[in-house]
Design an enzyme around this catalytic site. Structure first.
Site, PDB file in Angstrom:
ATOM      1  N   ASN A 154       0.805  -1.232   0.000  1.00  0.00           N
ATOM      2  CA  ASN A 154       0.000   0.000   0.000  1.00  0.00           C
ATOM      3  C   ASN A 154       0.835   1.278   0.000  1.00  0.00           C
ATOM      4  O   ASN A 154       0.463   2.269  -0.605  1.00  0.00           O
ATOM      5  CB  ASN A 154      -1.024  -0.010   1.140  1.00  0.00           C
ATOM      6  N   GLU A 253       3.552  -5.278  12.338  1.00  0.00           N
ATOM      7  CA  GLU A 253       2.569  -4.196  12.144  1.00  0.00           C
ATOM      8  C   GLU A 253       1.482  -4.776  11.256  1.00  0.00           C
ATOM      9  O   GLU A 253       1.687  -4.989  10.064  1.00  0.00           O
ATOM     10  CB  GLU A 253       3.249  -2.985  11.511  1.00  0.00           C
ATOM     11  N   CYS A 287      -3.486   1.228   6.456  1.00  0.00           N
ATOM     12  CA  CYS A 287      -3.783   0.398   7.626  1.00  0.00           C
ATOM     13  C   CYS A 287      -4.466   1.206   8.722  1.00  0.00           C
ATOM     14  O   CYS A 287      -5.203   0.672   9.536  1.00  0.00           O
ATOM     15  CB  CYS A 287      -2.504  -0.234   8.155  1.00  0.00           C
ATOM     16  N   GLU A 465       7.495   0.577  16.527  1.00  0.00           N
ATOM     17  CA  GLU A 465       8.646   1.130  15.822  1.00  0.00           C
ATOM     18  C   GLU A 465       8.486   2.645  15.783  1.00  0.00           C
ATOM     19  O   GLU A 465       7.427   3.183  16.084  1.00  0.00           O
ATOM     20  CB  GLU A 465       8.770   0.507  14.426  1.00  0.00           C
TER      21      GLU A 465
HETATM   22  P1  NDP Z   1       0.088  -9.591   3.156  1.00  0.00           P
HETATM   23  O1  NDP Z   1       0.147 -10.062   4.555  1.00  0.00           O
HETATM   24  O2  NDP Z   1      -0.735 -10.368   2.185  1.00  0.00           O
HETATM   25  O3  NDP Z   1       1.531  -9.542   2.511  1.00  0.00           O
HETATM   26  C1  NDP Z   1       2.591  -8.804   3.090  1.00  0.00           C
HETATM   27  C2  NDP Z   1       3.911  -9.403   2.658  1.00  0.00           C
HETATM   28  O4  NDP Z   1       4.089 -10.712   3.220  1.00  0.00           O
HETATM   29  C3  NDP Z   1       4.034  -9.584   1.146  1.00  0.00           C
HETATM   30  O5  NDP Z   1       5.354  -9.247   0.778  1.00  0.00           O
HETATM   31  C4  NDP Z   1       3.748 -11.058   0.984  1.00  0.00           C
HETATM   32  O6  NDP Z   1       4.284 -11.607  -0.178  1.00  0.00           O
HETATM   33  C5  NDP Z   1       4.445 -11.626   2.205  1.00  0.00           C
HETATM   34  N1  NDP Z   1       4.014 -12.978   2.586  1.00  0.00           N
HETATM   35  C6  NDP Z   1       2.845 -13.602   2.336  1.00  0.00           C
HETATM   36  N2  NDP Z   1       2.821 -14.828   2.917  1.00  0.00           N
HETATM   37  C7  NDP Z   1       4.006 -14.982   3.551  1.00  0.00           C
HETATM   38  C8  NDP Z   1       4.592 -16.023   4.358  1.00  0.00           C
HETATM   39  N3  NDP Z   1       3.936 -17.153   4.631  1.00  0.00           N
HETATM   40  N4  NDP Z   1       5.833 -15.833   4.859  1.00  0.00           N
HETATM   41  C9  NDP Z   1       6.487 -14.670   4.622  1.00  0.00           C
HETATM   42  N5  NDP Z   1       5.993 -13.661   3.874  1.00  0.00           N
HETATM   43  C10 NDP Z   1       4.767 -13.801   3.349  1.00  0.00           C
HETATM   44  O7  NDP Z   1      -0.374  -8.061   3.240  1.00  0.00           O
HETATM   45  P2  NDP Z   1      -0.718  -7.109   2.019  1.00  0.00           P
HETATM   46  O8  NDP Z   1       0.483  -6.961   1.140  1.00  0.00           O
HETATM   47  O9  NDP Z   1      -2.003  -7.580   1.422  1.00  0.00           O
HETATM   48  O10 NDP Z   1      -0.936  -5.692   2.743  1.00  0.00           O
HETATM   49  C11 NDP Z   1      -2.160  -5.276   3.254  1.00  0.00           C
HETATM   50  C12 NDP Z   1      -2.220  -5.544   4.756  1.00  0.00           C
HETATM   51  O11 NDP Z   1      -1.178  -4.857   5.409  1.00  0.00           O
HETATM   52  C13 NDP Z   1      -3.485  -5.069   5.414  1.00  0.00           C
HETATM   53  O12 NDP Z   1      -3.957  -6.050   6.296  1.00  0.00           O
HETATM   54  C14 NDP Z   1      -3.040  -3.851   6.217  1.00  0.00           C
HETATM   55  O13 NDP Z   1      -3.829  -3.549   7.319  1.00  0.00           O
HETATM   56  C15 NDP Z   1      -1.656  -4.231   6.589  1.00  0.00           C
HETATM   57  N6  NDP Z   1      -0.867  -3.043   6.905  1.00  0.00           N
HETATM   58  C16 NDP Z   1      -0.549  -2.800   8.218  1.00  0.00           C
HETATM   59  C17 NDP Z   1       0.148  -1.657   8.567  1.00  0.00           C
HETATM   60  C18 NDP Z   1       0.516  -1.399   9.984  1.00  0.00           C
HETATM   61  O14 NDP Z   1       1.391  -0.594  10.205  1.00  0.00           O
HETATM   62  N7  NDP Z   1      -0.088  -2.031  10.965  1.00  0.00           N
HETATM   63  C19 NDP Z   1       0.544  -0.663   7.544  1.00  0.00           C
HETATM   64  C20 NDP Z   1       0.184  -1.039   6.210  1.00  0.00           C
HETATM   65  C21 NDP Z   1      -0.505  -2.196   5.911  1.00  0.00           C
HETATM   66  P3  NDP Z   1       3.383 -11.791  -1.492  1.00  0.00           P
HETATM   67  O15 NDP Z   1       2.930 -10.432  -1.877  1.00  0.00           O
HETATM   68  O16 NDP Z   1       4.297 -12.377  -2.460  1.00  0.00           O
HETATM   69  O17 NDP Z   1       2.239 -12.705  -1.108  1.00  0.00           O
END
Ligand code: NDP
Length: 484
Positions: A154, A253, A287, A465
């Site tokens: 995002n 996060e 988020c 963080e």
């Molecule tokens: P995901 O959890 O789907 O993916 C995040 C990352 O994790 C991607 O690089 C993904 O790779 C990777 N990943 C997926 N499965 C695994 C695994 N089993 N082991 C290691 N890495 C893995 O999140 P999104 O990218 O869809 O982002 C949106 C989400 O992020 C929302 O839930 C949002 O709320 C949260 N978010 C939280 C924030 C915070 O500060 N609390 C800030 C911004 C977003 P790949 O893309 O290849 O699947």
């Protein structure tokens, strides 16, 4: 067509995993391909990071490291337009947004943590031990080691450097796994690393898509000393399980279903402006965004109407056009997820005050656009009131008393952020303290001082963080006791 390679030990390399397509969310066209890292490349990246940690980076005086971090910030800014174009090609977000937030803040993180590491001290106690003999205790901070950095799509550059910058400032080395949807800026940053003279192996990037791919190879790799992750709560749980092997620390996060609370004594224009951003900025893919809104009954009708008008006022289109105020969501899959919630709200009998579907956008038929949407009328257990949708939408519920508003805000397993709107100072302090979140904004939203603790309560994360809190995660605090 752009090809994105992995960046390992200072070089761009083809991965042994499958190649996957990179789409432009504004049109749906394939505009690039990404070479994914297999186990061999992840292994090489972790090995290169370890060698750099034990070699030039680990031995470098902090002043030199800090000077290099400042060069990184300047290096991104010197190629600002390239980073901006890369981020827009991956996300489709309007240039007006990415040029004010994503790229400048993505660069600024390196300066912020260069400053922070210079002022981070440790403690020292001159003391008498219980058996009466004197001793001096002091603590030192050591880099944690090789850090696995896993980021979402995002705010790709900003959220990645939010982790990479403090990690490097503290003397760690990193292996980054960007989201499959947004490989561009992490890859481009590899060029800047080389250009400013960051030693090879300090910053590595491995690409991958889905399960049994680079992300999982990285988090399960025994050579990783700590994992910092931003993404969905379910992925965070998988990462925590992976980190349990070898007892590696995690900073998580995670997702949210944030509540906004508007009291009838609030400055309504300010509340409307702030809540409007909280619901719709970045097409709702923030988020910290507000997907549950609670409005005190005295101003309920008026506020609902005004927010619905705001939702109807966005302009879709070419992200580079000044007139465009809302981009698409990240992918066809995510659009379908958001629209499936729009369908659920309709089926559950929601009153749809604005939006509710996908817009027709002239000239961009294949784009992943969804309408900003405002619902009312559903109960607290409706899917759109309980689940994180991560789209430009919100459900509004009326409340009467302060206690009722706070209870409604707390009725969620998540606890990332809230924004409270009131002109009553006592109420502002009371509610901000009572709502179970990591971050509470009063009469504001997304107003960030990067020295403050950032993170979620409940299912929204573990750890904080920002400022000194980042230093806590990216260093190991070691106590040394000298008997006098
Ligand atoms: P995901 O959890 O789907 O993916 C995040 C990352 O994790 C991607 O690089 C993904 O790779 C990777 N990943 C997926 N499965 C695994 C695994 N089993 N082991 C290691 N890495 C893995 O999140 P999104 O990218 O869809 O982002 C949106 C989400 O992020 C929302 O839930 C949002 O709320 C949260 N978010 C939280 C924030 C915070 O500060 N609390 C800030 C911004 C977003 P790949 O893309 O290849 O699947």
């Amino acid at each position: 067509m752009t090809t994105y390679l992995n960046f390992i030990d200072g070089e761009f390399v083809q991965g042994s995993g499958p190649t996957f397509a990179n789409h432009y969310p504004v049109t749906g066209e394939v505009i690039g391909e990404v070479s994914s890292a297999g186990r061999a490349e992840v292994d090489a990246a972790v090995g290169a990071a370890r060698a750099a940690l034990n070699g030039p980076w680990g031995k470098m005086p902090v002043a030199e490291r800090v000077a290099l971090l400042r060069k990184l910030a300047a290096g991104i800014n010197a190629r600002f337009d390239e980073f901006l174009a890369a981020e827009i090609r991956d996300t489709g977000k309007p240039a007006s947004l990415a040029s004010h937030i994503d790229i400048p803040r993505g660069a600024a993180n390196f300066n912020v943590f260069a400053d922070q590491v210079l002022v981070t001290g440790t403690e020292c106690f001159e003391m008498d031990t219980p058996d009466g003999r004197g001793a001096v205790n002091y603590s030192i901070r050591r880099p944690r080691g090789v850090i696995g950095v896993i980021c979402p799509w995002n705010l790709p550059l900003l959220l990645m450097t939010w982790k990479v910058a403090p990690a490097l400032a503290c003397g760690n080395t990193v292996v980054v796994k960007p989201s499959e949807e947004t490989p561009a800026t992490a890859t481009l940053l590899g060029e800047v690393m080389n250009a400013v003279g960051i030693p090879r192996g300090v910053y590595n990037v491995v690409h991958g898509h889905g399960p049994d791919a680079a992300g999982e190879f990285l988090t399960t790799h025994p050579g990783i000393d700590g994992i910092t992750f931003t993404g969905e709560t379910r992925t965070g749980e998988a990462i925590m399980r992976a980190a349990a092997n070898g007892v590696r620390p995690v900073s998580l996060e995670l997702g949210g279903k944030n509540a906004g609370l508007v009291f009838d004594d609030a400055d309504l224009d300010a509340a409307l402006e702030g809540i409007g951003r909280a619901c719709f900025a970045n097409s709702g893919q923030v988020c910290l965004g507000t997907e549950r809104l609670y409005v005190q009954r005295g101003i309920y009708e008026q506020f609902c109407e005004a927010l619905a008008e705001k939702a109807k006022g966005f302009a879709f289109g070419d992200p580079f056009a000044k007139t465009t105020t809302m981009g698409p969501v990240i992918s066809a899959e995510h659009r379908d997820k958001v629209l499936s919630y729009y369908a659920k709200a309709k089926a559950a009998g929601a009153e749809i005050l604005a939006g509710g579907g996908a817009p027709e956008v002239d000239g961009f038929n294949g784009g992943y656009f969804v309408q900003p949407t405002v619902w009312t009328g559903l109960s607290a257990d409706a899917a759109v009131v309980t689940d994180e949708i991560f789209g430009p939408c919100t459900h509004i519920t009326p409340f009467d008393s302060e206690e009722e508003g706070v209870a409604m805000a707390n009725a969620s397993p998540y606890g990332l952020a809230t924004s409270v709107w009131t002109s009553n100072l006592g109420r502002a302090h009371r509610t901000a303290a009572q709502i179970e979140v990591g971050i509470a904004w009063v009469n504001s939203w997304f107003l960030r001082d990067l020295r403050t603790p950032f993170g979620g309560a409940k299912a929204s994360g573990i750890g904080r963080e920002g400022g000194i809190h980042s230093m806590e995660f990216y260093t190991e605090l070691r106590n040394i006791c000298i008997k006098l």
